[in-house]
Design a protein around this motif. Structure first.
Motif, PDB file in Angstrom:
ATOM      1  N   ARG A 109       0.861  -1.192   0.000  1.00  0.00           N
ATOM      2  CA  ARG A 109       0.000   0.000   0.000  1.00  0.00           C
ATOM      3  C   ARG A 109       0.880   1.219   0.000  1.00  0.00           C
ATOM      4  O   ARG A 109       1.906   1.251   0.668  1.00  0.00           O
ATOM      5  N   ALA A 133       1.656   4.970   1.145  1.00  0.00           N
ATOM      6  CA  ALA A 133       1.221   5.906   2.181  1.00  0.00           C
ATOM      7  C   ALA A 133       0.536   7.078   1.494  1.00  0.00           C
ATOM      8  O   ALA A 133       0.927   7.490   0.399  1.00  0.00           O
ATOM      9  N   GLY A 134      -0.490   7.628   2.122  1.00  0.00           N
ATOM     10  CA  GLY A 134      -1.249   8.712   1.509  1.00  0.00           C
ATOM     11  C   GLY A 134      -0.793  10.071   2.000  1.00  0.00           C
ATOM     12  O   GLY A 134       0.401  10.325   2.139  1.00  0.00           O
ATOM     13  N   VAL A 135      -1.747  10.909   2.295  1.00  0.00           N
ATOM     14  CA  VAL A 135      -1.415  12.273   2.710  1.00  0.00           C
ATOM     15  C   VAL A 135      -1.742  12.476   4.184  1.00  0.00           C
ATOM     16  O   VAL A 135      -2.563  11.760   4.756  1.00  0.00           O
ATOM     17  N   LYS A 136      -1.059  13.451   4.782  1.00  0.00           N
ATOM     18  CA  LYS A 136      -1.423  13.835   6.144  1.00  0.00           C
ATOM     19  C   LYS A 136      -2.221  15.130   6.063  1.00  0.00           C
ATOM     20  O   LYS A 136      -1.915  16.009   5.253  1.00  0.00           O
ATOM     21  N   VAL A 137      -3.240  15.223   6.880  1.00  0.00           N
ATOM     22  CA  VAL A 137      -4.029  16.456   6.927  1.00  0.00           C
ATOM     23  C   VAL A 137      -3.697  17.203   8.215  1.00  0.00           C
ATOM     24  O   VAL A 137      -3.204  16.595   9.172  1.00  0.00           O
ATOM     25  N   ILE A 141     -11.257   3.461   9.897  1.00  0.00           N
ATOM     26  CA  ILE A 141     -10.711   4.581  10.675  1.00  0.00           C
ATOM     27  C   ILE A 141     -10.011   4.019  11.915  1.00  0.00           C
ATOM     28  O   ILE A 141     -10.651   3.433  12.784  1.00  0.00           O
ATOM     29  N   VAL A 170     -10.152   2.418   1.860  1.00  0.00           N
ATOM     30  CA  VAL A 170      -9.534   3.662   2.325  1.00  0.00           C
ATOM     31  C   VAL A 170      -9.232   3.521   3.814  1.00  0.00           C
ATOM     32  O   VAL A 170     -10.091   3.113   4.589  1.00  0.00           O
ATOM     33  N   ILE A 171      -7.994   3.839   4.192  1.00  0.00           N
ATOM     34  CA  ILE A 171      -7.619   3.777   5.607  1.00  0.00           C
ATOM     35  C   ILE A 171      -7.348   5.195   6.108  1.00  0.00           C
ATOM     36  O   ILE A 171      -6.607   5.958   5.482  1.00  0.00           O
ATOM     37  N   ILE A 172      -7.989   5.538   7.212  1.00  0.00           N
ATOM     38  CA  ILE A 172      -7.786   6.838   7.841  1.00  0.00           C
ATOM     39  C   ILE A 172      -7.198   6.584   9.225  1.00  0.00           C
ATOM     40  O   ILE A 172      -7.709   5.740   9.970  1.00  0.00           O
ATOM     41  N   ILE A 223      -5.692   8.187  12.924  1.00  0.00           N
ATOM     42  CA  ILE A 223      -5.530   9.297  13.861  1.00  0.00           C
ATOM     43  C   ILE A 223      -4.601   8.794  14.958  1.00  0.00           C
ATOM     44  O   ILE A 223      -4.904   7.791  15.618  1.00  0.00           O
ATOM     45  N   ALA A 276      -1.837   4.298   5.664  1.00  0.00           N
ATOM     46  CA  ALA A 276      -3.044   5.131   5.687  1.00  0.00           C
ATOM     47  C   ALA A 276      -3.125   6.027   4.451  1.00  0.00           C
ATOM     48  O   ALA A 276      -2.118   6.565   3.999  1.00  0.00           O
ATOM     49  N   ASP A 277      -4.322   6.181   3.913  1.00  0.00           N
ATOM     50  CA  ASP A 277      -4.537   7.096   2.796  1.00  0.00           C
ATOM     51  C   ASP A 277      -4.619   8.529   3.306  1.00  0.00           C
ATOM     52  O   ASP A 277      -4.182   9.454   2.653  1.00  0.00           O
ATOM     53  N   VAL A 278      -5.233   8.674   4.481  1.00  0.00           N
ATOM     54  CA  VAL A 278      -5.346   9.988   5.100  1.00  0.00           C
ATOM     55  C   VAL A 278      -4.913   9.855   6.560  1.00  0.00           C
ATOM     56  O   VAL A 278      -5.417   8.993   7.281  1.00  0.00           O
ATOM     57  N   GLY A 279      -3.963  10.677   6.969  1.00  0.00           N
ATOM     58  CA  GLY A 279      -3.485  10.619   8.345  1.00  0.00           C
ATOM     59  C   GLY A 279      -3.647  11.958   9.035  1.00  0.00           C
ATOM     60  O   GLY A 279      -3.513  13.007   8.407  1.00  0.00           O
TER      61      GLY A 279
END
Lengths: 249, 309
Positions: A226, A228-232, B255, B274-276, B278, B290-293
């Protein structure tokens, strides 16, 4: 009653397995090897049964290469009384292992066989169930609690929906899940003492079993990685992403 | 090839786990089903409607009510007299029963297949999913368990199977069912949930799980999961565990809250769409998948997120 505890020598739980470049398997050269964690739980449970006066003798058995002797010494240091090493260079499959164990059960007549629910190398989750089938005896798999009273063993099992309890007539086969107990560490004096405990050497032929694998492994690969995506930065940005994904309106 | 698929059910209705297995079996040949239970005729009727299903063998007896392997395995072995493959979901029932069947048939079992490459060749995860093996079974009968997340679910309608009653030997007299503590929840089941909110050890206690994770899950209509660390620490019951030795899930959205991302946990959820994540530790391994961290304190972030949704 006697308790038989089969243990397997596997890659250490903390080592990240690496797939060999030629795709024939996982590289185990110079990798730390240990007792399969679920089998450690099995050894611990047997020792607790002995401490409660339920078990009279604990026999550890391993099927594998000469070095599996080290795994058996660990079991002896934890508190097993004697050990049997069934020597084979083959990567014995669960069915072959179950057949050898049946041979040992026929000789030793244990009231309980406690073993790990799966080994962390091949992740098969088969041996205990297969042994129970070959012996025509009941099985309490994925145990989180084991209680012996007379000729009945009551096993609480971890199942998909929660917990389930079954009562089995002994002799019975129990496979361990993670939360059955927390295995002890062997003390130094016990490690020394384990060196002089009896360890018998056997071969699969002694039990009339052929350990040549029946399944052919064509190749072993790394799983798809996989990215790694983006950090918000904050919650609002996270909600923005969730909106893009259609999770929230 | 004639396959025999184990129908996962609660004596009332067919569980979703069955549907992926029907798909896997249909790649091998004809799909026949076995419904073993007690007072479960309605399950067989429902199962017969699953798309692509042929015959449904219904074994209705008190001996099969709780799917005790000692009673069920001989029934399957009998039915395997005229089937070529036994295919079960990798659920706690499937994992309990299939190896017992395989040993009675004197065949090897291929566990948790991810794909059917040909009539005798399959892929499966080994080493907690750190490697994927392609294995070829020898000639003879097949016994397989199927990882549900690896196959699309067959449609629950469109099939026109016929139900046929079978007897079986009944109670083997080796084991008995004492009871069960099944978690009751209005939330979706983990293995079929579209969204999952999972909590880890960082939640610190059971109370925080209730006050932080559950409201967020309910806002999203999500199932609730947990890492092994959170289960071992007693924050939630064992059936919440996502991971190699817990449940394998692949929802649309996963999540992970306060979960560092041990190999063991990743093995159970890395196929989520999709993996989020925190987590307060920006170097936590969970961010590598993670797609969004979002790096930060979950005790601030989660209530804010729940509030704003």
């Amino acid at each position: 009653m006697k308790v038989l505890v089969p243990v397997k020598r596997v890659i250490d739980y903390n080592v990240k397995p690496r797939v060999k470049m030629d795709g024939t398997g996982v590289d185990l050269a110079n990798v730390k090897m240990s007792m399969n964690p679920f089998d450690e739980i099995a050894v611990e449970e047997a020792i607790r049964l002995k401490e409660k006066g339920v078990a009279t003798e604990i026999i550890a058995v391993s099927i594998g290469v000469q070095k599996a002797q080290e795994t058996l010494r660990t079991a002896l240091a934890m508190g097993a009384d004697r050990a049997i090493l069934v020597l084979t260079e083959d990567d014995a499959e669960p069915l072959a292992v179950a057949k050898i164990l049946k041979g040992i059960v026929d000789e030793e007549q244990p009231g309980l066989v406690i073993l790990g629910k799966q080994a962390i190398d091949d992740d098969s989750n088969q041996t205990g169930q297969m042994l129970a089938a070959l012996l025509g005896r009941p099985q309490g798999t994925f145990a989180s609690k084991v209680e012996v009273a007379g000729d009945t063993v009551t096993v609480t099992r971890e199942v998909d929906g929660g917990l389930e309890t079954v009562a089995l007539k002994t002799p019975a086969i129990v496979t361990t899940d993670l939360r059955l107990n927390e295995p002890r560490y062997a003390s130094l004096p016990n490690i020394m003492k384990a060196k002089s405990k009896p360890l018998a050497n056997k071969t699969p032929a002694d039990y009339g079993v052929d350990t040549a694998p029946r399944l052919k492994t064509l190749k072993v690969e790394e799983p798809a990685k996989r990215q790694a995506g983006v950090k918000v930065a904050d919650v609002d940005e996270l909600i923005g992403k969730l909106k893009v994904l259609g999770v929230v309106a | 090839m004639k396959t025999l698929v184990w129908v996962e059910h609660d004596n009332t209705s067919v569980k979703d786990a069955t549907l992926a297995v029907v798909t896997a079996a249909s790649q091998l040949g004809e799909v026949h089903l076995v419904v073993a239970g007690s007072g479960c005729a309605a399950v067989a009727d429902e199962a017969a409607k699953i798309a692509g299903v042929g015959k449904v063998h219904l074994a209705d007896s008190p001996a099969y009510e709780n799917a005790l392997a000692e009673n069920v395995a001989p029934l399957i072995v009998e039915l395997m007299g005229h089937h070529d493959a036994f295919v079960a979901p990798a659920t706690s029932n499937g994992k309990n029963i299939a190896p017992r069947v395989a040993a009675l048939l004197d065949v090897v079992q291929v566990s948790e297949i991810l794909s059917v490459e040909s009539a005798n060749t399959f892929t499966r995860p080994i080493y907690a999913g750190n490697a994927i093996a392609t294995v070829q079974a020898p000639a003879g009968k097949l016994v397989l368990t199927v990882r549900g997340t690896a196959f699309v679910k067959a449609e629950r309608t469109g099939g026109n199977g016929t139900v046929e009653a079978v007897g079986g030997a009944g109670d083997a007299g080796l084991s008995s069912f004492v009871g069960a503590e099944i978690s009751k929840s209005e939330r979706p089941e983990l293995t079929s949930a579209k969204i999952i909110v999972s909590g880890g050890r960082a939640l610190q206690n059971s109370e925080n799980f209730h006050t932080l994770i559950e409201p967020l899950a309910d806002k999203l209509g999500a199932g609730v999961g947990a890492s092994r660390a959170a289960v071992d620490a007693g924050y939630v019951p064992n059936d919440y565990q996502v991971g190699q030795t817990g449940k394998i899930v692949a929802p649309e959205i996963y999540i992970a809250v306060g979960i560092s991302g041990a190999i063991q946990h990743l093995a159970g959820m890395k196929d989520s769409k999709v993996i989020i994540a925190i987590n307060k530790d920006e170097d936590a391994p969970i961010f590598q998948v993670a797609d969004v961290g979002l790096v930060g304190d979950l005790f601030k972030i989660v209530p804010e997120l729940t509030g704003k949704l």
